[in-house]
Design a protein around this motif. Structure first.
Motif, PDB file in Angstrom:
ATOM      1  N   ALA A 129       2.253   5.425   2.131  1.00 50.02           N
ATOM      2  CA  ALA A 129       2.797   6.382   1.168  1.00 50.02           C
ATOM      3  C   ALA A 129       2.412   7.812   1.553  1.00 50.02           C
ATOM      4  O   ALA A 129       3.216   8.740   1.442  1.00 50.02           O
ATOM      5  N   ASP A 130       1.184   7.995   2.032  1.00 52.36           N
ATOM      6  CA  ASP A 130       0.749   9.319   2.466  1.00 52.36           C
ATOM      7  C   ASP A 130       1.548   9.774   3.679  1.00 52.36           C
ATOM      8  O   ASP A 130       1.910  10.952   3.801  1.00 52.36           O
ATOM      9  N   LEU A 131       1.849   8.851   4.580  1.00 51.48           N
ATOM     10  CA  LEU A 131       2.670   9.188   5.748  1.00 51.48           C
ATOM     11  C   LEU A 131       4.062   9.619   5.322  1.00 51.48           C
ATOM     12  O   LEU A 131       4.611  10.596   5.848  1.00 51.48           O
ATOM     13  N   ARG A 132       4.636   8.927   4.354  1.00 53.98           N
ATOM     14  CA  ARG A 132       5.975   9.294   3.896  1.00 53.98           C
ATOM     15  C   ARG A 132       5.976  10.681   3.259  1.00 53.98           C
ATOM     16  O   ARG A 132       6.907  11.457   3.437  1.00 53.98           O
ATOM     17  N   ARG A 133       4.930  10.983   2.498  1.00 53.70           N
ATOM     18  CA  ARG A 133       4.847  12.329   1.908  1.00 53.70           C
ATOM     19  C   ARG A 133       4.743  13.386   3.003  1.00 53.70           C
ATOM     20  O   ARG A 133       5.345  14.467   2.902  1.00 53.70           O
ATOM     21  N   ALA A 134       3.974  13.098   4.059  1.00 54.45           N
ATOM     22  CA  ALA A 134       3.809  14.063   5.151  1.00 54.45           C
ATOM     23  C   ALA A 134       5.123  14.303   5.882  1.00 54.45           C
ATOM     24  O   ALA A 134       5.455  15.441   6.231  1.00 54.45           O
ATOM     25  N   THR A 135       5.908  13.246   6.113  1.00 54.40           N
ATOM     26  CA  THR A 135       7.185  13.422   6.802  1.00 54.40           C
ATOM     27  C   THR A 135       8.162  14.214   5.954  1.00 54.40           C
ATOM     28  O   THR A 135       8.941  15.019   6.482  1.00 54.40           O
ATOM     29  N   ARG A 136       8.122  14.030   4.635  1.00 54.23           N
ATOM     30  CA  ARG A 136       9.035  14.769   3.766  1.00 54.23           C
ATOM     31  C   ARG A 136       8.632  16.235   3.654  1.00 54.23           C
ATOM     32  O   ARG A 136       9.470  17.089   3.366  1.00 54.23           O
ATOM     33  N   ARG A 137       7.364  16.531   3.866  1.00 51.22           N
ATOM     34  CA  ARG A 137       6.944  17.936   3.916  1.00 51.22           C
ATOM     35  C   ARG A 137       7.333  18.573   5.244  1.00 51.22           C
ATOM     36  O   ARG A 137       7.568  19.781   5.309  1.00 51.22           O
ATOM     37  N   ALA A 138       7.388  17.780   6.305  1.00 50.02           N
ATOM     38  CA  ALA A 138       7.646  18.332   7.635  1.00 50.02           C
ATOM     39  C   ALA A 138       9.107  18.694   7.844  1.00 50.02           C
ATOM     40  O   ALA A 138       9.416  19.622   8.594  1.00 50.02           O
ATOM     41  N   ALA A 139      10.036  17.963   7.220  1.00 48.92           N
ATOM     42  CA  ALA A 139      11.468  18.197   7.453  1.00 48.92           C
ATOM     43  C   ALA A 139      12.226  18.062   6.144  1.00 48.92           C
ATOM     44  O   ALA A 139      11.710  17.531   5.161  1.00 48.92           O
ATOM     45  N   ASP A 140      13.472  18.560   6.173  1.00 45.31           N
ATOM     46  CA  ASP A 140      14.310  18.473   4.973  1.00 45.31           C
ATOM     47  C   ASP A 140      14.564  17.015   4.583  1.00 45.31           C
ATOM     48  O   ASP A 140      14.510  16.657   3.406  1.00 45.31           O
ATOM     49  N   ASP A 141      14.872  16.186   5.576  1.00 48.57           N
ATOM     50  CA  ASP A 141      15.131  14.763   5.356  1.00 48.57           C
ATOM     51  C   ASP A 141      14.187  13.958   6.223  1.00 48.57           C
ATOM     52  O   ASP A 141      13.844  14.368   7.344  1.00 48.57           O
ATOM     53  N   ALA A 142      13.794  12.809   5.737  1.00 50.58           N
ATOM     54  CA  ALA A 142      12.877  11.968   6.509  1.00 50.58           C
ATOM     55  C   ALA A 142      13.031  10.519   6.083  1.00 50.58           C
ATOM     56  O   ALA A 142      13.218  10.216   4.900  1.00 50.58           O
ATOM     57  N   LEU A 143      12.963   9.622   7.062  1.00 55.20           N
ATOM     58  CA  LEU A 143      12.914   8.189   6.835  1.00 55.20           C
ATOM     59  C   LEU A 143      11.791   7.629   7.699  1.00 55.20           C
ATOM     60  O   LEU A 143      11.631   8.034   8.861  1.00 55.20           O
ATOM     61  N   VAL A 144      11.038   6.709   7.141  1.00 56.21           N
ATOM     62  CA  VAL A 144       9.908   6.123   7.854  1.00 56.21           C
ATOM     63  C   VAL A 144      10.066   4.614   7.857  1.00 56.21           C
ATOM     64  O   VAL A 144      10.303   3.996   6.816  1.00 56.21           O
ATOM     65  N   GLY A 145       9.934   4.025   9.045  1.00 58.27           N
ATOM     66  CA  GLY A 145       9.972   2.569   9.168  1.00 58.27           C
ATOM     67  C   GLY A 145       8.779   2.081   9.956  1.00 58.27           C
ATOM     68  O   GLY A 145       8.470   2.620  11.037  1.00 58.27           O
ATOM     69  N   ILE A 146       8.085   1.090   9.420  1.00 60.53           N
ATOM     70  CA  ILE A 146       6.953   0.473  10.119  1.00 60.53           C
ATOM     71  C   ILE A 146       7.426  -0.902  10.557  1.00 60.53           C
ATOM     72  O   ILE A 146       7.503  -1.846   9.772  1.00 60.53           O
ATOM     73  N   LEU A 147       7.789  -1.015  11.840  1.00 60.24           N
ATOM     74  CA  LEU A 147       8.352  -2.239  12.395  1.00 60.24           C
ATOM     75  C   LEU A 147       7.282  -2.922  13.238  1.00 60.24           C
ATOM     76  O   LEU A 147       7.138  -2.649  14.437  1.00 60.24           O
ATOM     77  N   GLY A 148       6.512  -3.785  12.586  1.00 59.71           N
ATOM     78  CA  GLY A 148       5.408  -4.421  13.290  1.00 59.71           C
ATOM     79  C   GLY A 148       4.337  -3.404  13.611  1.00 59.71           C
ATOM     80  O   GLY A 148       3.792  -2.743  12.711  1.00 59.71           O
ATOM     81  N   ASP A 149       4.039  -3.250  14.904  1.00 60.44           N
ATOM     82  CA  ASP A 149       3.028  -2.265  15.312  1.00 60.44           C
ATOM     83  C   ASP A 149       3.671  -0.948  15.727  1.00 60.44           C
ATOM     84  O   ASP A 149       2.983  -0.058  16.237  1.00 60.44           O
ATOM     85  N   ARG A 150       4.982  -0.797  15.505  1.00 63.85           N
ATOM     86  CA  ARG A 150       5.676   0.434  15.870  1.00 63.85           C
ATOM     87  C   ARG A 150       6.005   1.254  14.633  1.00 63.85           C
ATOM     88  O   ARG A 150       6.346   0.700  13.585  1.00 63.85           O
ATOM     89  N   LEU A 151       5.904   2.542  14.792  1.00 66.47           N
ATOM     90  CA  LEU A 151       6.215   3.478  13.722  1.00 66.47           C
ATOM     91  C   LEU A 151       7.430   4.286  14.139  1.00 66.47           C
ATOM     92  O   LEU A 151       7.421   4.940  15.198  1.00 66.47           O
ATOM     93  N   VAL A 152       8.501   4.213  13.345  1.00 64.17           N
ATOM     94  CA  VAL A 152       9.760   4.903  13.658  1.00 64.17           C
ATOM     95  C   VAL A 152      10.029   5.918  12.555  1.00 64.17           C
ATOM     96  O   VAL A 152      10.094   5.550  11.377  1.00 64.17           O
ATOM     97  N   VAL A 153      10.199   7.172  12.936  1.00 64.00           N
ATOM     98  CA  VAL A 153      10.410   8.251  11.974  1.00 64.00           C
ATOM     99  C   VAL A 153      11.714   8.965  12.317  1.00 64.00           C
ATOM    100  O   VAL A 153      11.910   9.402  13.461  1.00 64.00           O
ATOM    101  N   PHE A 154      12.596   9.063  11.331  1.00 62.81           N
ATOM    102  CA  PHE A 154      13.837   9.838  11.463  1.00 62.81           C
ATOM    103  C   PHE A 154      13.624  11.163  10.729  1.00 62.81           C
ATOM    104  O   PHE A 154      13.302  11.167   9.537  1.00 62.81           O
ATOM    105  N   LEU A 155      13.833  12.266  11.424  1.00 62.61           N
ATOM    106  CA  LEU A 155      13.718  13.589  10.824  1.00 62.61           C
ATOM    107  C   LEU A 155      15.088  14.257  10.856  1.00 62.61           C
ATOM    108  O   LEU A 155      15.790  14.205  11.880  1.00 62.61           O
ATOM    109  N   GLY A 156      15.469  14.866   9.757  1.00 60.29           N
ATOM    110  CA  GLY A 156      16.752  15.543   9.688  1.00 60.29           C
ATOM    111  C   GLY A 156      16.643  16.887   9.005  1.00 60.29           C
ATOM    112  O   GLY A 156      15.716  17.131   8.227  1.00 60.29           O
TER     113      GLY A 156
END
Length: 410
Positions: A224-251
């Motif tokens: 949840a803290d990571l999601r808040r950080a991504t939303r502060r960094a960019a206008d749009d953000a999506l976060v996916g934790i796929l196993g041991d990989r972290l995928v972040v979409f910034l828009g």
């Protein structure tokens, strides 16, 4: 000397006994107060309706049907207080029981702040009428009971809405993970667009994908803290934790690469790969695939920066079987050189085959070393990679190899 007894004629005015604390109401007074409160339920309900209409603007803005349901809830709150006051040893009714008679849609249209305001109005109404409802001498006890009851109901309301927010957050996290997984797999359909809109993606500007390893043992709080950080960094953000990989979409319309740099500490150890910039979220599927392929190939380049661009890992991506990287090297390096004038392809091949020596390449081609140097500068202009740089010459060497293999296969 003997003291004479004081006669009525000599006795002075008696002083009043000092006032002490008011005596607590006895069982009879409490029973009388309970009866009067019970009989005054209708009075309290009517007064509460008037106060709701006079004090709460959001209540006046509700449709008539919703206002009737709020009135019912307020009456249920007063009835619940009367029932509890008859036996204070019982646990007070919570907000869930008070709202039980209302439809579920009402609880979704009334916020926590509105619920607390509703409780406050009911409390004020009972307090205002405490002098009329309480038996003589029991006014203070009634007011204290009202305050205790309102506190319990307020805590109950906060708990209900906190639990609802937690459930909503968990649902959003699951929906977000499904959306990210669909984007990575390339399933961008109309249903996906509606889900993205439900997550608040505005869709303005370009899109950038950043992938890396997830921090070890990332729990729900850290996610949840990571999601808040991504939303502060960019206008749009999506976060996916796929196993041991972290995928972040910034828009958005800002500097997305700068936004990605601020998120580096949020990733686990190891490489972080940035995909190519896409014009929108629907087109970011290719960017995500490139970034994930780069993450798999990054260990092949030990000196890779952090973060590293996926296009800077094209040779390593070819080695791990990335067909898109192979196609990119052919289209961006081999094909332009093969189509160019001035023997650029042969010169580059001779230079690389001679151990990156200008003199040796010049002897092979029977030209002056300056001619070789000039042609290599032309290679850099055509492809964007400088063969005089060690890393970029390796990229060009890989491009020549896959280009010749493809040509031989055809």
């Amino acid at each position: 000397m003997a003291t004479l007894p004081r006669t009525p004629a000599t006795r002075g005015p008696r002083r009043a006994a000092p006032a002490g604390p008011a005596a607590a109401p006895g069982p009879q007074d409490q029973s009388e107060t309970q009866r009067r409160v019970r009989d005054g339920t209708g009075l309290l309900a009517t007064a509460a309706m008037r106060r709701l209409d006079a004090d709460l603007e959001w209540y006046r803005a509700l449709p008539a049907e919703d206002r009737s349901w709020v009135n019912l809830v307020a009456q249920a709150g007063i009835t619940a207080f009367v029932t509890w006051y008859a036996d204070p040893s019982r646990t007070p009714h919570g907000v869930g029981e008070i709202f039980a008679s209302a439809p579920p849609e009402l609880t979704r249209s009334i916020s926590l702040q509105h619920t607390l305001q509703l409780v406050r109005v009911v409390v004020d109404v009972v307090e205002t009428h405490s002098d009329r409802l309480a038996a003589p001498g029991a006014e203070r006890e009634l007011r204290e009971a009202v305050m205790r009851y309102s506190r319990e109901v307020a805590f109950s309301a906060a708990e209900v809405y906190a639990r609802a927010a937690e459930v909503r957050g968990a649902w959003d996290a699951r929906l977000e993970a499904l959306v990210v997984d669909a984007l990575v797999r390339g399933d961008a359909d109309d249903a996906l667009r509606s889900r993205v809109a439900a997550l608040g993606w505005g869709g303005r500007g370009s899109t950038l994908v950043v992938v890396g390893t997830a921090a070890a043992q990332m729990d729900e709080v850290q996610a949840a803290d990571l999601r808040r950080a991504t939303r502060r960094a960019a206008d749009d953000a999506l976060v996916g934790i796929l196993g041991d990989r972290l995928v972040v979409f910034l828009g958005g319309e800002g500097d997305l690469r700068a936004a990605a740099m601020t998120l580096l500490p949020r990733f686990g150890p190891g490489p972080v790969v940035v995909g190519p910039t896409a014009p929108g979220l629907a087109e970011a599927t290719g960017s995500a695939r490139a970034a994930l392929a780069g993450l798999a190939a990054a260990p092949g380049w030990q000196q890779a920066p952090r973060p590293v661009h996926a296009d800077d890992l094209l040779p390593e991506r070819v080695l791990v079987g990335d067909a898109e990287a192979r196609r990119a090297l052919v289209e961006r390096a081999y094909a332009p050189l093969a189509a160019s004038q001035g023997a650029l392809l042969d010169t580059l091949s001779a230079y690389l085959g001679a151990g990156r020596s200008l003199e040796a390449a010049a002897r092979t081609l029977y030209v002056h070393p300056n001619t070789v140097r000039y042609r290599l500068r032309r290679v850099a202009d055509v492809t964007g990679w400088d063969p005089l740089e060690a890393r970029e010459s390796y990229v060009l060497q890989t491009a020549l190899a896959v280009g010749r293999l493809d040509a031989a296969a055809r």
